[in-house]
Each structure stands twice: as C-alpha cells, then as structure tokens.
Design a protein around this motif. Structure first.
Motif, short mmCIF file in Angstrom:
data_model
loop_
_atom_site.label_atom_id
_atom_site.label_comp_id
_atom_site.label_asym_id
_atom_site.label_seq_id
_atom_site.Cartn_x
_atom_site.Cartn_y
_atom_site.Cartn_z
N LEU A 2 -20.37 6.56 -13.68
CA LEU A 2 -19.89 6.50 -12.30
C LEU A 2 -19.59 5.08 -11.86
O LEU A 2 -18.70 4.85 -11.04
N TYR A 3 -20.33 4.11 -12.40
CA TYR A 3 -20.11 2.72 -11.95
C TYR A 3 -18.67 2.29 -12.19
O TYR A 3 -18.15 1.43 -11.47
N ILE B 94 -22.71 -0.64 -7.67
CA ILE B 94 -23.17 0.59 -8.33
C ILE B 94 -23.30 1.71 -7.29
O ILE B 94 -22.89 2.85 -7.53
N HIS B 95 -23.85 1.40 -6.14
CA HIS B 95 -24.07 2.41 -5.09
C HIS B 95 -22.72 2.97 -4.59
O HIS B 95 -22.53 4.19 -4.54
N THR C 260 -20.86 4.96 -7.32
CA THR C 260 -21.49 6.27 -7.56
C THR C 260 -21.09 7.27 -6.49
O THR C 260 -20.71 8.40 -6.78
N ASP D 177 -24.79 11.34 -15.31
CA ASP D 177 -24.22 9.99 -15.28
C ASP D 177 -24.89 9.18 -16.38
O ASP D 177 -26.07 9.38 -16.68
N LEU E 21 -25.56 5.38 -17.19
CA LEU E 21 -25.51 3.96 -16.78
C LEU E 21 -26.24 3.16 -17.85
O LEU E 21 -27.44 3.36 -18.08
N ASP F 83 -30.33 2.85 -8.08
CA ASP F 83 -29.18 2.71 -7.18
C ASP F 83 -28.29 3.96 -7.24
O ASP F 83 -27.77 4.41 -6.22
N THR F 84 -28.13 4.52 -8.44
CA THR F 84 -27.30 5.72 -8.58
C THR F 84 -28.02 6.93 -8.01
O THR F 84 -27.39 7.81 -7.42
N ALA G 202 -26.60 9.32 -5.10
CA ALA G 202 -26.31 10.74 -5.35
C ALA G 202 -27.06 11.63 -4.38
O ALA G 202 -26.53 12.66 -3.94
N PRO H 243 -28.98 11.76 -13.92
CA PRO H 243 -28.76 10.38 -14.34
C PRO H 243 -29.42 10.14 -15.69
O PRO H 243 -30.48 10.70 -15.98
#
Ligand SMILES: [Zn+2]
Length: 444
Positions: A66-67, A101-102, A105, A122, A124, A135-136, A140, A149
């Motif tokens: 996602l990043y 990253i936030h 995502t 995801d 990462l 952060d993800t 989410a 994740p």
C-alpha cells in the motif's frame, strides 16, 4: 443489536456450495453477521434498496504494497523490468516517513473499497525514518476494511550482493524482535477478526536463508501466516539457480516455506513439479495479473494451479507496478490472460469471481468471509446494474466480463464503508489533497 436490511437484490452471486438465492431476495445483517437470506425479511434497522444491484461477497486482495500508492507512474520505473524497476524506486521510498505510509495506506484502501474489496492484505518490507507496521494498521482501522498486514523485511543490501540499497535494509535480530512485537500487539485470531498479522521477508533476493528459516519458525510458534514473493519472472528464477543452486520451489520447501499457512505472491514461473508441490502442501498463491503484465513478467499458470488444487487468490500488487488498485479489474485481467494463453473457454467470469472471493479468503486462511451464507461475516459488494458499464448486459452477474469497476455500496462486518459510490469513513477529497502534497515533496 445493530441491523441492516438489504432489500430486493436484482441478483445474489453467493459463491456458496448451495444454489444462489432467488432473484429479489433480501439479506438481513445483524451485528456484523449475515443473519438471514430470503424473501420479504423485516427489520427495525436501516434499509438499503438493492433492486438495481447484483450482490457478491466482498472481494479479497491477497497481495499489495500500500505504501507504493504515492509512487504511481514514476517516470524512471515506467518501462523497466522487475529488478531495474526496483532500483529506480528504492531511493524514493527511502525518503518516506510515517505520514507517507499512513496517507498511502488510506488512499490505497479507499481505492480498493470502491472496487468491491472488503479484505486486504498488505506487505510492508521497508521502514525508513521511523515508519512502523503500526502506521498501516491505524490507517486501515479508520478506513474500515478487514486488514491482513504482514511485517516484511530486507536484510541483504547491495554491498552483500542483494538488490536494495544498504540504507533500506535492517539487521536480522531487530527484524525478528519487531515481528514478535507486532504479532503480540495487533494479531487477532478470533472469528470476524478485523486484523490478522503475518510475517513476510520481502523475497529470496533481499533476505538471507537464515532469516527465511527463522521467520518460518517464529510464525509457526506464534500461529500466524507466512508470505513472500516467489518465482516472479525469469530473472528471479535465474537468481535462485545462481545463488542457491535450486529452483524457487525447492528453496521454499527447504526453508519451511510450504504449507497451508503460507502464501506466495506471483508464482508466474512455477513449473509442473512446483505446482504439484504447492497443491500437495496447500501452499497458496496471490495471482497478480495486472502487475505481471505491467512488468512483462509473463502469464502465470493459473488454470494449471486451479486444476491441481492450489489455493489461489487475486492481488493488485503494489501501486508502483500496476499502477491501479482495482480488484474487479484483476478478476477481468486474470480471466483474459488465461484466455490468451489457453483459449476462450479457459476461464469463465464465474471462475474469475470465485478466485477473487472464496479463493482469496482461503489463501488468507479465512473461513468466515468469501461467500454469502447465513452465519458468514457481512462483507458484501453491491454492483449497479443500471450504470453505463452494465447497460445492455444479458447476464448482469457476469461482472468481470462486462467490465464492472465500481461498487454502489460496500459493507464490511455489516458497516457501510461505501454508500452511493462514495467512501463513508474518510474525507476522500481531503486525503487526495494530502497525498498530492506529499508527492510534490518527493518530486522536489
Ligand atoms: Zn509485490
């Protein structure tokens, strides 16, 4: 007791083992679970009309980074093969912060939600400038998609013959410590779980044999799933033969990376013996057809894998190698590519939808999502039958064939995440503005 009644669906494609409900049926959601399916159901809760919609299970995305949503269509990576593409992007990713990253995502998950996805994994595998898996996970949970994740890792930098720059790799002991931390903090194995953590060294060409082996031992100790990239293209197989003296399937098997708690992304170049190995061990595959096209990696042997009984789901892959994240598009592309390789009867729209729903759920180890039946979690995608893509269809349920791209409504655990084509959980225009600001900063 929270209830929602989805009333009078034009069609329900349940992907269940029983025949589909009659056209015009209702679905009653109670406390996040499908409580009843049938005609003329009643509720004191909210009512959503579905007479102009086909309902499918929410689609399941089994591979993503996602990043990368903030590095779509980067000029230096537009026309490169996998290894050259990575080398163009690593220096940009090295400048990411937790804020990048936030935002990335949330943007990626919002895009997925609009394409019918209710559960996403995801991967990462780089943690620059204080970024963490956390952060993800926080991002989410605000969007409201079911999230798997995976804590990735890279430990072999350029100076040791690996692909990533040394600045982006981590030492192996802290990697394993952080894997333990995130599993203990966030992994929820309960039915209906909104967050299940997996462990995911990036690929055989960016971590050591020891880290692959130790990660597998740790994952089994913790009862979590294992994920990585495998046999993505010819370069990847050549690297395995050169460095390890064996094909990728053998490498995976030797290090404990086969089993029904493991899924590998791509597997474009699996040979017949490796397909048999995956089928025998229940090892899963995340098939990412658009990414494979984008990077010229080849056509994965999806038909052969399905015929052999390999668990297969779909993945959009990272948004730097797709560069879109539309899961229904992946179902269409999966179907079309098998037809290119094997003829027009190689994959039906029904089979493609099945991989996108039940197939993905199985790959992620979920028996509570992926089909519509009483007692399953209420993860539902409602596709319009009265928009321009659907107009003229003789079979409104042949969604991947007619080119459905966006849902009208989406429910995850009974919560409406998309309503009338708009994400309800975040301010999407504001999020897009933030993303554009961050991308301008990266370009500067
Ligand atoms: Zn990937």
């Amino acid at each position: 007791m929270a209830e929602t009644l989805i009333r009078g669906a034009a069609r329900i494609r349940a992907m269940d083992d029983t025949p589909d409900p009659a056209d015009g049926s209702d679905i009653l959601i109670r406390d996040g679970i499908i409580a009843a399916i049938g005609p003329s159901l009643e509720t004191r809760g909210e009512i959503v009309d579905a007479d102009r919609c086909v309902i499918t299970p929410g689609l399941v995305n089994t591979h993503h980074h996602l990043y990368q949503t903030l590095t779509r269509a980067v000029p230096a990576g537009q026309d490169a093969l996998l290894f050259g593409w990575l080398k163009a992007l690593y220096p940009i990713w090295a400048r990411f912060t937790p804020d990048h990253i936030h935002v990335a995502t949330q943007l990626g998950l919002a895009e997925l939600a609009l394409s019918g996805c209710t559960t996403s994994s995801d991967h990462l595998y780089l943690f620059p400038n204080g970024a963490r898996l956390d952060d993800t996970i926080h991002a989410a949970s605000e969007i409201g998609l079911r999230f798997h994740p995976t804590r990735g890792s890279m430990s072999i930098g350029e100076s040791e013959g690996g692909l990533p720059p040394d600045a982006l790799v981590e030492c192996e002991a802290p990697i394993l410590d952080d894997c333990i931390r995130v599993v203990d903090a966030f992994h929820d194995p309960a039915p209906g779980s909104m967050c299940r953590v997996g462990l995911a060294p990036c690929s055989p060409f960016s971590v050591s044999r020891e880290l692959m082996r130790d990660t597998a031992i740790l994952a089994r100790d913790k009862g979590v799933r294992l994920h990585s990239h495998l046999a993505e293209n010819d370069e990847d197989v050549a690297y395995s033969l050169d460095r390890f003296g064996c094909r990728p399937g053998q490498y995976a098997e030797d290090l404990g990376w086969t089993g029904d708690d493991v899924w590998h992304a791509h597997c474009v170049k699996l040979d017949a013996a490796e397909i048999a190995l995956f089928a025998r061990t229940g090892t899963g595959v995340a098939h990412c057809p658009c990414s494979n096209c984008r990077l010229g990696s080849g056509i994965a042997p999806l038909r052969d894998m399905l015929d052999a009984g390999v668990p297969v789901g779909l993945g959009v892959d990272g948004s730097a190698s797709n560069d879109a994240a539309n899961l229904m598009d992946e179902a269409r592309q999966a179907m079309l590519l098998q037809r290119v390789a094997r003829g027009a009867d190689a994959m039906s729209p029904e089979a493609a939808l099945r991989v996108a729903t039940r197939g993905g759920a199985r790959v992620l180890g979920r028996d509570d999502v992926g089909r519509i039946a009483v007692g399953m979690r209420a993860d539902l995608a409602l596709w319009p039958v009265d928009d321009v893509e659907a107009a003229g269809s003789w079979d409104v349920a042949a969604l991947p064939l007619a080119g459905a791209r966006r849902v009208r409504h989406l429910f995850v655990e009974g919560r409406q995440v998309v309503r009338d084509g708009a994400v309800t959980t975040v301010d999407l225009p504001h999020l897009i503005e933030r993303a554009e600001g961050l991308v301008r900063g990266l370009m500067a």
